[in-house]
Scaffold this motif. Sequence first.
Motif, PDB file in Angstrom:
ATOM      1  N   ASP A 144      -3.997   4.865   7.952  1.00 55.98           N
ATOM      2  CA  ASP A 144      -4.671   3.791   8.666  1.00 55.98           C
ATOM      3  C   ASP A 144      -4.073   3.704  10.061  1.00 55.98           C
ATOM      4  OD1 ASP A 144      -5.857   1.541   9.608  1.00 55.98           O
ATOM      5  OD2 ASP A 144      -5.163   0.188   8.029  1.00 55.98           O
ATOM      6  N   GLU A 145      -4.796   4.189  11.075  1.00 54.80           N
ATOM      7  CA  GLU A 145      -4.277   4.235  12.438  1.00 54.80           C
ATOM      8  C   GLU A 145      -4.003   2.843  12.998  1.00 54.80           C
ATOM      9  OE1 GLU A 145      -6.953   6.496  14.768  1.00 54.80           O
ATOM     10  OE2 GLU A 145      -6.590   8.385  13.694  1.00 54.80           O
ATOM     11  N   SER A 146      -4.635   1.827  12.434  1.00 50.31           N
ATOM     12  CA  SER A 146      -4.444   0.462  12.945  1.00 50.31           C
ATOM     13  C   SER A 146      -3.173  -0.186  12.425  1.00 50.31           C
ATOM     14  CB  SER A 146      -5.652  -0.404  12.569  1.00 50.31           C
ATOM     15  OG  SER A 146      -5.735  -0.565  11.164  1.00 50.31           O
ATOM     16  N   SER A 147      -2.486   0.451  11.487  1.00 50.60           N
ATOM     17  CA  SER A 147      -1.264  -0.145  10.921  1.00 50.60           C
ATOM     18  C   SER A 147      -0.167   0.899  10.779  1.00 50.60           C
ATOM     19  CB  SER A 147      -1.563  -0.785   9.553  1.00 50.60           C
ATOM     20  OG  SER A 147      -2.071   0.188   8.659  1.00 50.60           O
ATOM     21  N   ASN A 148       0.253   1.461  11.909  1.00 53.78           N
ATOM     22  CA  ASN A 148       1.365   2.423  11.964  1.00 53.78           C
ATOM     23  C   ASN A 148       1.169   3.611  11.037  1.00 53.78           C
ATOM     24  OD1 ASN A 148       2.763   0.739  13.815  1.00 53.78           O
ATOM     25  ND2 ASN A 148       3.527  -0.497  12.098  1.00 53.78           N
ATOM     26  N   ASN A 149      -0.078   4.010  10.865  1.00 56.44           N
ATOM     27  CA  ASN A 149      -0.399   5.194  10.042  1.00 56.44           C
ATOM     28  C   ASN A 149       0.030   5.065   8.587  1.00 56.44           C
ATOM     29  OD1 ASN A 149      -1.810   6.816  11.875  1.00 56.44           O
ATOM     30  ND2 ASN A 149       0.107   7.556  12.791  1.00 56.44           N
ATOM     31  N   ASP A 161       0.826  -1.206   0.000  1.00 56.70           N
ATOM     32  CA  ASP A 161       0.000   0.000   0.000  1.00 56.70           C
ATOM     33  C   ASP A 161       0.864   1.262   0.000  1.00 56.70           C
ATOM     34  OD1 ASP A 161      -2.341  -1.426  -0.010  1.00 56.70           O
ATOM     35  OD2 ASP A 161      -2.611  -1.360   2.163  1.00 56.70           O
ATOM     36  N   GLU A 162       1.918   1.250   0.804  1.00 53.61           N
ATOM     37  CA  GLU A 162       2.737   2.451   0.918  1.00 53.61           C
ATOM     38  C   GLU A 162       3.501   2.730  -0.366  1.00 53.61           C
ATOM     39  OE1 GLU A 162       3.895   5.933   2.357  1.00 53.61           O
ATOM     40  OE2 GLU A 162       2.434   4.571   3.264  1.00 53.61           O
ATOM     41  N   GLU A 163       3.965   1.692  -1.052  1.00 56.66           N
ATOM     42  CA  GLU A 163       4.628   1.881  -2.342  1.00 56.66           C
ATOM     43  C   GLU A 163       3.671   2.526  -3.338  1.00 56.66           C
ATOM     44  OE1 GLU A 163       7.445  -2.122  -1.876  1.00 56.66           O
ATOM     45  OE2 GLU A 163       5.796  -2.084  -3.303  1.00 56.66           O
TER      46      GLU A 163
END
Length: 364
Positions: free
Chosen positions: A224-229, A186-188
Amino acid sequence: MNLIAGKNNTGKTSLLEAISMYAYRGSLHWIDSLLKKRGEFYSALENSSDNNQKSYASLFPNREIKFFEDDRLLIGPLENIENPTNKLFLHNALNIRFVKLYQVESVLKDESTNETFKRTFWKPLENEDDDTKEVQILRKGLKIMFDRKGGDYQLDELDRKNDLVFFIKKSNSPTNVQFVRTVNTDEEIAQVWDHIASTDKEKYLVEALKLIEKDVESLDFVKDESSNNERKAVVRIRQSRIPLKSMGDGMNRILTIILALVNAEGGYLLVDEFENGLHYSVQEDLWKMVFHLAKRLDVQVFATTHSNDCIRAFENVLNEANQSEGLYFRLEKFELQGKELSIKPVFYAPSELEVAVDQHIETR
């Protein structure tokens, strides 16, 4: 538009990697990112020279480490490789090989002050019979040359960072490249989104997602606060905001491909296993969009596949469009008397591909 098939271990992904290395002019940073994705980035070993040597050896056939001019990777125009006028420095070619470096001391003169000073540099030993006086081999190195320009890197002094880029972003590369792998995080994907957010190119992504869900209104990336933002893609459908991941692999694959394509303007789009997560019924419409956007944005596309559905969809779009816009080929291992010789492409003209698809002839 290039679609590439072939059995496992015939080099489809390696071909995409080679194209990316060529487009990036042999960038050591990019080569390291490829190695890390392959699991060939050996950063934990104590001896940095052995560490780097083992990593870069994975690029070469049989992982063999040799140090002279014929033992090299050569990526470039075919006519230059088959009929080289200069073995070491081919025009518009990328040349990578291991070298042995020895220390040379030269005396330079400052013309403004008439003062002389000494400069020490490392020079590659070009052959085993070099008769240079008092040569002492002190370093192992990697030589990277593109179009007769480049340099030597000492393997025991390379500063190989761990924070490497995996999903290619716009950079100082002379050519824009996007590489869509079988899986991207997702971050990529969010990093690539940042380049086209709030531009006219957003509309292409919404149009692409509508191939599966016609009620998609907009797209965004939120923390996403549930996954390290970490940021994740969300779509707006009938006034509701829905995580894209909850809508299946197909939606996410379409987003990744089209997002990379609109970021590759004027350059290359590389897609490994185009069909991943896609139902056969949407592949033709997606290929139509890829053909259209690639032509509009001046992007050359290279995609790999194992899927007959993907080949059929590609063929249908290719033969509806200008046939000169696309090419299908298969990578195949050729053997002689039971001994493997090489991997070569088997090309299909658009008309030949059409016949093969219609007659259910195996082309993969």
